[in-house]
Structures are given as C-alpha cells and as structure tokens.
Design a protein around this motif. Structure first.
Motif, short mmCIF file in Angstrom:
data_model
loop_
_atom_site.label_atom_id
_atom_site.label_comp_id
_atom_site.label_asym_id
_atom_site.label_seq_id
_atom_site.Cartn_x
_atom_site.Cartn_y
_atom_site.Cartn_z
N GLY A 65 0.79 -1.15 -0.13
CA GLY A 65 -0.01 -0.04 -0.03
C GLY A 65 0.98 1.27 -0.02
N THR A 66 0.67 2.16 -1.03
CA THR A 66 1.42 3.22 -1.14
C THR A 66 1.03 4.69 -0.57
N ASP A 69 -2.12 7.97 -2.51
CA ASP A 69 -1.82 7.84 -4.01
C ASP A 69 -1.23 6.54 -4.67
N PRO A 70 -1.76 5.94 -5.60
CA PRO A 70 -0.95 4.71 -6.40
C PRO A 70 0.48 5.40 -6.58
N HIS A 72 4.80 3.26 -7.71
CA HIS A 72 5.46 2.14 -7.74
C HIS A 72 6.47 2.00 -6.78
N MET A 91 -0.20 -0.64 -4.69
CA MET A 91 -1.50 -0.03 -5.15
C MET A 91 -1.79 1.11 -3.97
N ALA A 92 -2.58 1.81 -4.01
CA ALA A 92 -2.88 2.93 -2.91
C ALA A 92 -3.17 2.02 -1.91
#
Length: 117
Positions: A65-66, A69-70, A72, A91-92
């Motif tokens: 989980g980033t 916001d999504p 890399h 992904m977010a």
C-alpha cells in the motif's frame, strides 16, 4: 440473492484505516503497518525489508500500500522480494487493504505492507 458472512478464521482483517493509522483485528496501529495472517505490527516503511523478507516461504504475494496515491514500490524492495520468491502488487493503501481482506478470507498466502493514508 443470498449473502454469506465472511469469516477470517484466525486471520487478521484490516477493520479500518484513516489519516495516519490502521485498525487491524480491533487494534489501532499508528503509521505504516505489516499485516499477515498471524499478526499486525508497526512497520518502518519500504527501507525496512527484514520483516518482509522473513515472510519468504510463508506468502506468495505482498500487497504494498503506497499511501493515499498509487505509486511504484522502490526498485530495491521489488527486487529483494522477487529474489525471495514473493510477488509484489503495489496500489494505494485503501484498495490494498480491501484486496487483502478479500483474499485472506479466501485463505490465500498473502501479506499487506501499507503506508498510512
């Protein structure tokens, strides 16, 4: 249409999340979190790869989980995890938590490492 209750057996579901925290199996964890079938712990973030690499042989996929916001995952994290035989799906954090909950309910060998929203 018939609805069926989702059961987690002994797994740790993500109950909720918000600005700077996650609630996992009723326990609030501030900051980043690492959630496995067995436990939920504070995580220092993508530079803290040791607890992730310790999951080698126990999980097939890590949901990363980033945050809000999504994005890399860092290349070093992805490379280390893939070398350990663990796939990484970034992904977010909100969809990562939801996806983790669905797949853990299915008994999949997964974990969640998420940055707060």
């Amino acid at each position: 249409m018939q609805f069926h209750e989702v059961t987690y057996d002994s797994a740790q579901p993500v109950d909720s999340y918000g600005p700077g925290f996650f609630r996992v199996a009723g326990e609030v964890i501030h900051g980043a979190v690492l959630v496995t079938e067995d436990a939920a712990i504070s995580w220092e973030g993508p530079e803290d790869m040791a607890p992730l690499l310790a999951l080698a042989g126990k999980i097939d996929v890590l949901f990363y989980g980033t945050g809000a916001d999504p994005a890399h995952p860092p290349a070093a994290l992805r490379e280390a995890m893939e070398e350990a035989g663990i796939g990484v799906e970034a992904m977010a954090s909100a969809p990562a938590c939801r996806t983790y909950n669905v797949l853990i309910a299915e008994g999949r060998r997964i974990a969640l490492a998420a940055l707060p929203v």
